[in-house]
Scaffold this motif. Structure first.
Motif, mmCIF file in Angstrom:
data_model
loop_
_atom_site.group_PDB
_atom_site.id
_atom_site.type_symbol
_atom_site.label_atom_id
_atom_site.label_comp_id
_atom_site.label_asym_id
_atom_site.label_seq_id
_atom_site.Cartn_x
_atom_site.Cartn_y
_atom_site.Cartn_z
ATOM 1 N N UNK A 326 22.228 20.340 -19.187
ATOM 2 C CA UNK A 326 21.769 20.298 -20.571
ATOM 3 C C UNK A 326 22.845 19.693 -21.500
ATOM 4 N N UNK A 327 24.123 19.880 -21.127
ATOM 5 C CA UNK A 327 25.231 19.389 -21.969
ATOM 6 C C UNK A 327 25.693 17.977 -21.581
ATOM 7 N N UNK A 328 25.076 17.448 -20.518
ATOM 8 C CA UNK A 328 25.630 16.273 -19.830
ATOM 9 C C UNK A 328 25.804 15.039 -20.709
ATOM 10 N N UNK A 329 24.899 14.853 -21.668
ATOM 11 C CA UNK A 329 24.921 13.656 -22.516
ATOM 12 C C UNK A 329 26.297 13.446 -23.170
ATOM 13 N N UNK A 330 27.056 14.519 -23.359
ATOM 14 C CA UNK A 330 28.405 14.379 -23.954
ATOM 15 C C UNK A 330 29.242 13.382 -23.148
ATOM 16 N N UNK A 331 29.121 13.445 -21.823
ATOM 17 C CA UNK A 331 29.885 12.530 -20.967
ATOM 18 C C UNK A 331 29.454 11.079 -21.151
ATOM 19 N N UNK A 332 28.158 10.880 -21.189
ATOM 20 C CA UNK A 332 27.632 9.516 -21.325
ATOM 21 C C UNK A 332 28.084 8.961 -22.684
ATOM 22 N N UNK A 333 27.922 9.789 -23.710
ATOM 23 C CA UNK A 333 28.298 9.412 -25.076
ATOM 24 C C UNK A 333 29.766 9.006 -25.124
ATOM 25 N N UNK A 334 30.640 9.836 -24.572
ATOM 26 C CA UNK A 334 32.085 9.574 -24.670
ATOM 27 C C UNK A 334 32.503 8.381 -23.807
ATOM 28 N N UNK A 335 32.006 8.346 -22.587
ATOM 29 C CA UNK A 335 32.441 7.260 -21.699
ATOM 30 C C UNK A 335 31.979 5.902 -22.184
#
Ligand code: FDA
Ligand code: GRG
Ligand code: GRG
Length: 450
Positions: A326-335
């Motif tokens: 559920x929190x995963x988008x943070x990684x995509x956003x940052x990378x």
């Protein structure tokens, strides 16, 4: 037990900006720091930050009273100080305490709770999820606080993640060689500084092995400067304070100068942590190694990581699901915005740390990498192969073809690593396999340059 939707451990720029972004959502948030409110944001820093970070995150430009100086560009000097590259770009020398306190105060005004002189001690784990944290409150002792999401924003202390066992992907310990140990003094000089809107970076293996020394004027005062030096960790290099005094403060321009502040700390200069989130937990700022590996700047990227994390936290709280997925988008956003460039720059950093002063002087005087290229490298993490190819043709037959050959390999690796980070796994299940690829690429590169 007291309960919150979000508990943030640490209120440096990463924690304070996260609180600021979250405060607009109305979720019940607690921020704790071992420091009292008055000392929030007080850690040794060069105080430089690019203006673009504020623009990109929709933040207002910092008010004039938190600015020590306006920056128009950075000069990077060769080891003999004969050649300089000018990287043009707007930025600030920012008052780190005032700005961090401003972010935290805004968050408090919108309902975020803050406990000063409170130490985050240990994450509480239940059935594979972080569900809270134990804290020590000065004068009151130990408390447990429950959280739907706990955030480690404790800087290089990594106070929370280091207490998780190493099966948690958010715990990724750092190799000493991927650290820079940096020390700085703020000094008032006897004379006015020329061109105080230009920051200066001096690359020299002799003076600052595996790092650089810097001279960052506070342009508002005209005779105040933030001067410091960083060296690579884990190499048994001399202490950066001694090196700074021996080689720099001994120079004529510092004669009779007065010390206003002094101190040092470690900076992570590597690729980002493999994931910013897991079940019930997120990591941001230095604790997530969200720092530019080549110049060591980490304030802007800490705010960016916190911005990405705030969006994921809001999504998780709205859907009632605080799992890694559920929190995963943070990684995509940052990378996408920073991590891919950061990982490519980590390759460039490993290469730079291997170069001798002679190689650097030669490369810079021959403009093997030009000012524009350095701009591209620093802005996007791209070292265009075409540039390297052109230089190779131009310089064929000259001495040091080996330097160019190496540079070509570096450019290849940078683009491969960047591609890998732009293809970050869509789901947590893909993480392990993806990270094996990352580690393979780095080890191959390290072997090649060793
Ligand atoms: P930071 O370390 O700032 O904050 C962590 C907070 O957590 C602190 O307030 C601490 O008190 C608190 N804390 C720690 N453990 C805790 C616990 N257990 N419980 C509660 N609270 C806890 N970057 C840049 O952009 N421009 C620059 O010019 C420089 N120059 C520079 C010079 C030097 C000498 C150094 C050492 C570093 C830099 N940097 C820099 C890097 C930059 O300072 C760094 O990346 C950011 O400050 C990171 O911010 P964080 O909020 O992640 O950590
Ligand atoms: C050379 C491996 C290596 C590391 C250097 C000496 C050192 C480590 C760190 C000192 C920290 C320092 C003085 C950082 C200032 C760097 C700087 C010019 C930051 C401005 O950065 P931004 O905000 O950054 O423009 P990005 O790249 O995010 O746009
Ligand atoms: C010639 C072989 C060869 C190598 C060149 C010059 C050089 C080696 C390395 C420079 C290393 C270094 C410390 C670079 C820092 C560059 C810098 C300060 C970039 C600023 O970048 P951003 O993105 O810029 O932070 P803004 O404008 O955002 O502040």
């Amino acid at each position: 037990m007291v309960s919150y939707d979000v508990v943030v451990i640490g209120s440096g720029i990463a924690g304070a900006s996260l609180a600021y972004f979250l405060s607009r959502s109305g979720f019940k948030t607690l921020v704790v720091d071992v420091k009292p409110f008055e000392r929030i944001g007080d850690k040794p820093c060069g105080d430089a930050i690019g203006k673009h970070h504020f623009d990109e995150l929709g933040l207002e430009a910092p008010p004039d009273d938190v600015i020590e100086g306006y920056v128009e560009g950075i000069d990077v000097y060769s080891p003999l100080e004969k050649v300089k590259y000018r990287v043009v770009g707007e930025g600030y020398e920012i008052h780190r305490v005032k700005y961090t306190k401003y972010l935290l105060s805004e968050a408090i005004n919108r309902g975020v709770d803050f406990w000063g002189e409170t130490q985050g001690v240990e994450p509480l784990v239940k059935e594979g999820f972080v569900v809270g944290v134990s804290v020590w409150v000065r004068g009151k002792g130990k408390h447990e606080v429950s959280s739907k999401i706990l955030v480690d924003a404790s800087g290089m202390a990594r106070a929370i993640v280091r207490r998780l066992d190493d099966k948690w992907p958010v715990r990724e310990d750092i190799d000493q060689k991927d650290l820079n140990i940096a020390y700085r003094e703020v000094r008032r000089l006897k004379k006015e500084i020329e061109e105080p809107e230009i920051l200066r970076i001096y690359v020299s293996k002799k003076i600052a092995p595996g790092g650089y020394w810097w001279f960052f004027p506070y342009s508002k005062e005209r005779n105040v400067v933030n001067v410091g030096l960083g060296t690579q960790g884990g190499m048994n290099y001399p202490n950066p304070k001694d090196l700074l005094h021996q080689h720099i403060i001994s120079r004529e321009e510092f004669a009779g100068s007065e010390v206003i502040e002094a101190g040092g700390a470690a900076v992570p200069t590597r690729r980002p942590i493999k994931t910013l989130v897991w079940n019930g937990i997120a990591v941001t700022g230095d604790a997530a190694y969200a720092v530019n590996p080549v110049h060591g700047g980490g304030k802007g990227s800490a705010m960016l990581a916190s911005w990405c994390i705030s969006k994921s936290i809001i999504h998780a709280l709205e859907t009632g699901d605080s799992s890694a997925r559920s929190l995963w988008e943070a990684n995509i956003c940052f990378n996408r915005r920073y991590g891919a460039k950061q990982a490519a720059l980590d390759i460039f950093r490993l290469f730079l740390q291997k170069l001798s002063d002679d190689d650097l002087e030669y490369g810079m005087s021959r403009k093997i990498i030009k000012e524009e290229d350095l701009n591209e490298v620093s802005l996007r993490g791209d070292l265009e192969l075409s540039v390297v190819e052109k230089a190779m043709r131009l310089l064929a037959g000259l001495s040091r073809p080996s330097l160019l050959f190496k540079l070509r390999r570096v450019a290849h690796y940078m683009s491969d690593v960047k591609r890998l980070y732009l293809n970050y796994p869509e789901e947590p299940e893909g993480l392990l396999k993806w990270y094996e690829e990352v580690e393979k690429l780095y080890s191959r590169f390290k072997e090649e340059i060793s």
